[in-house]
Design a protein around this motif. Structure first.
Motif, PDB file in Angstrom:
ATOM      1  N   UNK A 118      14.495  -4.645   9.878  1.00  0.00           N
ATOM      2  CA  UNK A 118      14.196  -4.274   8.499  1.00  0.00           C
ATOM      3  C   UNK A 118      13.242  -5.313   7.929  1.00  0.00           C
ATOM      4  N   UNK A 119      12.150  -4.833   7.303  1.00  0.00           N
ATOM      5  CA  UNK A 119      11.148  -5.728   6.734  1.00  0.00           C
ATOM      6  C   UNK A 119      10.848  -5.329   5.302  1.00  0.00           C
ATOM      7  N   UNK A 120      10.643  -6.286   4.470  1.00  0.00           N
ATOM      8  CA  UNK A 120      10.211  -6.055   3.104  1.00  0.00           C
ATOM      9  C   UNK A 120       8.760  -6.456   2.939  1.00  0.00           C
ATOM     10  N   UNK A 121       8.038  -5.713   2.077  1.00  0.00           N
ATOM     11  CA  UNK A 121       6.609  -5.996   1.910  1.00  0.00           C
ATOM     12  C   UNK A 121       6.225  -5.814   0.445  1.00  0.00           C
ATOM     13  N   UNK A 122       5.440  -6.720  -0.048  1.00  0.00           N
ATOM     14  CA  UNK A 122       4.860  -6.558  -1.382  1.00  0.00           C
ATOM     15  C   UNK A 122       3.451  -7.129  -1.368  1.00  0.00           C
ATOM     16  N   UNK A 123       2.527  -6.397  -1.982  1.00  0.00           N
ATOM     17  CA  UNK A 123       1.152  -6.888  -2.095  1.00  0.00           C
ATOM     18  C   UNK A 123       0.570  -6.453  -3.435  1.00  0.00           C
ATOM     19  N   UNK A 124      -0.282  -7.263  -3.965  1.00  0.00           N
ATOM     20  CA  UNK A 124      -1.029  -6.923  -5.172  1.00  0.00           C
ATOM     21  C   UNK A 124      -2.498  -7.177  -4.868  1.00  0.00           C
ATOM     22  N   UNK A 125      -3.331  -6.212  -5.222  1.00  0.00           N
ATOM     23  CA  UNK A 125      -4.749  -6.304  -4.842  1.00  0.00           C
ATOM     24  C   UNK A 125      -5.615  -5.980  -6.057  1.00  0.00           C
ATOM     25  N   UNK A 126      -6.521  -6.862  -6.348  1.00  0.00           N
ATOM     26  CA  UNK A 126      -7.498  -6.658  -7.433  1.00  0.00           C
ATOM     27  C   UNK A 126      -8.823  -6.318  -6.778  1.00  0.00           C
ATOM     28  N   UNK A 127      -9.379  -5.119  -7.092  1.00  0.00           N
ATOM     29  CA  UNK A 127     -10.566  -4.650  -6.373  1.00  0.00           C
ATOM     30  C   UNK A 127     -11.555  -3.995  -7.338  1.00  0.00           C
ATOM     31  N   UNK A 149       4.830  -2.058  -2.951  1.00  0.00           N
ATOM     32  CA  UNK A 149       6.094  -2.644  -2.498  1.00  0.00           C
ATOM     33  C   UNK A 149       6.797  -1.633  -1.616  1.00  0.00           C
ATOM     34  N   UNK A 150       7.335  -2.094  -0.489  1.00  0.00           N
ATOM     35  CA  UNK A 150       7.997  -1.173   0.427  1.00  0.00           C
ATOM     36  C   UNK A 150       9.082  -1.901   1.204  1.00  0.00           C
ATOM     37  N   UNK A 151      10.026  -1.115   1.656  1.00  0.00           N
ATOM     38  CA  UNK A 151      11.091  -1.577   2.541  1.00  0.00           C
ATOM     39  C   UNK A 151      11.052  -0.687   3.774  1.00  0.00           C
ATOM     40  N   UNK A 152      10.829  -1.293   4.942  1.00  0.00           N
ATOM     41  CA  UNK A 152      10.684  -0.504   6.169  1.00  0.00           C
ATOM     42  C   UNK A 152      11.750  -0.902   7.182  1.00  0.00           C
TER      43      UNK A 152
END
Length: 500
Positions: A118-127, A149-152
Motif C-alpha cells: 500500500x502506497x500513499x501519494x500526494x503532489x501539487x503542481x503549478x503549471x 492525492x491517492x492511495x494505491x
C-alpha cells in the motif's frame, strides 16, 4: 481520507472484470507450453549416511559429545578466557556475522513480497499552459495549480508458489549462514587451543632443557674433580664444557620460540604482539582416554556446523528450482487506487474530484529465445553443486573423526612405550654417572646415556602435546558442542526431477 464507496454500476463492472480475469488466466495458462522446462532435470542425490560403511572405523564406544565449554575440560581457566577474547575480537567472526545479518535482511525482504503493498501519494503542481499549443483560451496562457492525492494498493497472486519458495529459500540461506558462522567460531576456537597447546609444549621442552643443563653442569663438576685427581684429561673437561654450552644454546632457542608463539597467540586474539607477552604459562591438563559417542555418523549430521550449512544450501537450491519453474507460468497482479485530483484547492476534496482505478495485470512468457530455460538450468546446476558440496563435506567429516580417533589411539600406545623407554634410559643414566664417579666407566658412556635420556624426555613431552592436539582436533571433528536440528529431509529426486 477515506475513498468514496463504489456505485452499483461500478461493482458490476468489477464483477465482469473479475470474470474476465479468470478466463484470461485459464487462457494464458493453456499457452504456457510455448515456454516450458521439459527435459530439464537433475539426478543428483545427497548421500545417505546409513549407506556409508563406518562400523569398523567409527565403533560405538559410549563416549560423550563435546560441550560448548569444551575448553574447560583441559583444566586451564586461561584457555577459556583466551578463546572468548578471540571470538569477541577476530575479524573473521565479524565477517561471518555480517553475512548472517545480510541473509536475515534478505529473508525479511522475501517475506514482505508475500503481502499486499500500500502506497500513499500526494503532489501539487503549478503549471503555465501554452497559449499556442493544446489548450485553448482561457486555459492557454494561464497558470493553474493541480492537486493530486491517492492511495494505491497492489498484490501479486502467488498461484504457483514462487513467493513462498522465495521465502523458504531465504530462510534456508539464513540458516546456512548461521551454521557457517558457528563453523568460523569453532575453527578459531580450536586454532587458539592448538596454538596454546603448542606454547605449553615449548614450556615443557624448556623445562627439559633446563634440567638437562643442570645435569650437564653436575657432570662437568665430576669431570673437573676427576681431572684434578689425575683421573681424566683436559679432553673430558673440554667435552663437558661443550655439552654445557650446547644445553644453554637450546635453552635460549626455546626462550625465543616461546616469545614468537606468544606473538602468534596475540594475533589470534585480534590484538597486538604485546597482548601475547601478557599470557601466563599454560597449565593444560591431559584429558582422559577419548571414546567415541554412540551412532556418530547419524548424529554428526546435526552436530557438525559445516554439514548443517551444506544441507541448508541444498534446501535453498531446491527452492530456487521451484522459483525457476514458476517463472514459466503467468504472473497475476491486482492493483487498485483511489483519491482526488483537481485544479486549485477549492474543489480538491469534493466528490466530483474523486478518481478510482482498479485492474488486474497478467504476464506470461511465450517466447524468450530460451532465457528462462537457461536460468532454470543454472538453478539446477546450483542444486547439483550444493549436493556435491554436501556429499564431500559429509565424507570428509566422517574421515576426520575416524582419523583423529585413530591417531589418538596410536599416540596413547606410543606414550606407553615411550614411558618404558624413558624409565630404562633414566636408570641407565644413573648407573653410568655412578660408574663414572667410581672410575668404572668413561665419560663417553655417560654422554651416550645422557643423550638417550634427553631424547626420551623430549619424546614424552612431544607425545603429550600431540595427544592434546589430536583431542582438540577430535573435538572440532565432532562439532565442538554445536547441535542443531537438521534440515527437513526430502527426497531430492522427487522434488527436483518431476516437472509439475
Amino acid at each position: 481520507m477515506n475513498p468514496p464507496s463504489l456505485s452499483f454500476r461500478a461493482r458490476a463492472r468489477l464483477s465482469r472484470s473479475a470474470g474476465a480475469l479468470l478466463l484470461a488466466t485459464a487462457g494464458l495458462a493453456s499457452l504456457a507450453g510455448c515456454a516450458n522446462y521439459a527435459g530439464i532435470r537433475s539426478d543428483k542425490q545427497p548421500l545417505d549416511v546409513a549407506r556409508i560403511d563406518t562400523a569398523q572405523s567409527l565403533p560405538t564406544q559410549g563416549g560423550q559429545w563435546p560441550t560448548m565449554n569444551w575448553a574447560a575440560d583441559f583444566g586451564d581457566t586461561q584457555l577459556s578466557s583466551l578463546i572468548a577474547e578471540a571470538l569477541a575480537n577476530n575479524p573473521s567472526i565479524a565477517e561471518a556475522r555480517a553475512r548472517l545479518d545480510r541473509a536475515a535482511a534478505y529473508a525479511a525482504g522475501a517475506d514482505a513480497r508475500r503481502y499486499p503493498r500500500v502506497d500513499g501519494h500526494y503532489s501539487v503542481k503549478r503549471e503555465l499552459y501554452s497559449g499556442n499549443a493544446l489548450y485553448p483560451e482561457p486555459y492557454g496562457g494561464s497558470w493553474y495549480t493541480e492537486n493530486n492525492a491517492s492511495l494505491s494498493a497492489s498484490y501479486e497472486l502467488d498461484l504457483w508458489g514462487k513467493n513462498s519458495a522465495g521465502l523458504a529459500q531465504a530462510i534456508s540461506e539464513q540458516r546456512a549462514s548461521a551454521a557457517e558462522e558457528q563453523e568460523s567460531r569453532l575453527a578459531l576456537a580450536t586454532s587458539v587451543a592448538q596454538q596454546y597447546n603448542a606454547l605449553a609444549r615449548e614450556y615443557a621442552l624448556f623445562d627439559v632443557a633446563q634440567a638437562e643443563a643442570r645435569e650437564r653442569q653436575a657432570l662437568g663438576q665430576i669431570s673437573a674433580a676427576r681431572f684434578s685427581a689425575g683421573l681424566d684429561t683436559q679432553v673430558e673437561t673440554r667435552v663437558s664444557d661443550t655439552q654445557i654450552a650446547t644445553s644453554n644454546t637450546l635453552v635460549s632457542q626455546l626462550q625465543g620460540s616461546i616469545t614468537v608463539m606468544r606473538y602468534q597467540l596475540g594475533a589470534l586474539l585480534g590484538k597486538g604482539p604485546d597482548r601475547g607477552l601478557a599470557i601466563a604459562r599454560p597449565q593444560m591438563q591431559p584429558l582422559p582416554v577419548s571414546a567415541l559417542p554412540d551412532n556418530v555418523p547419524a548424529n554428526l549430521l546435526s552436530r557438525r556446523p559445516d554439514i548443517v550449512a551444506a544441507r541448508w544450501r541444498i534446501d535453498a537450491a531446491t527452492q530456487g528450482v521451484t522459483i525457476g519453474k514458476a517463472d514459466f507460468y503467468p504472473d497475476i497482479n491486482l492493483s487498485a487506487a483511489a483519491g482526488f485530483d483537481a485544479f486549485g484547492f477549492g474543489h480538491f476534496l469534493q466528490f466530483g474530484s474523486r478518481q478510482i482505478q482498479v485492474g488486474p495485470a497478467i504476464d506470461l512468457p511465450i517466447f524468450d529465445a530460451g532465457a528462462l530455460r537457461a536460468r532454470l538450468k543454472d538453478r539446477y546446476a546450483t542444486f547439483d553443486t550444493a549436493v556435491a558440496t554436501y556429499n564431500d563435506t559429509l565424507v570428509r567429516a566422517l574421515t576426520e573423526v575416524a582419523t583423529q580417533i585413530a591417531q589418538i589411539r596410536s599416540i596413547e600406545q606410543q606414550q606407553h612405550d615411550a614411558q618404558a623407554a624413558y624409565d630404562a634410559a633414566a636408570k641407565a643414566y644413573q648407573l653410568a654417572v655412578i660408574r663414572y664417579q667410581g672410575g668404572l666407566s668413561t665419560q663417553l658412556q655417560v654422554l651416550d646415556a645422557d643423550r638417550a635420556l634427553l631424547q626420551q624426555r623430549q619424546t614424552l613431552v612431544t607425545l603429550a602435546s600431540q595427544r592434546r592436539d589430536q583431542q582438540i582436533g577430535l573435538i572440532k571433528a565432532l562439532g565442538g558442542g554445536f547441535d542443531s536440528a537438521p534440515p527437513p529431509r526430502r527426497d531430492a529426486l522427487d522434488a527436483m526431477t518431476s516437472p509439475t
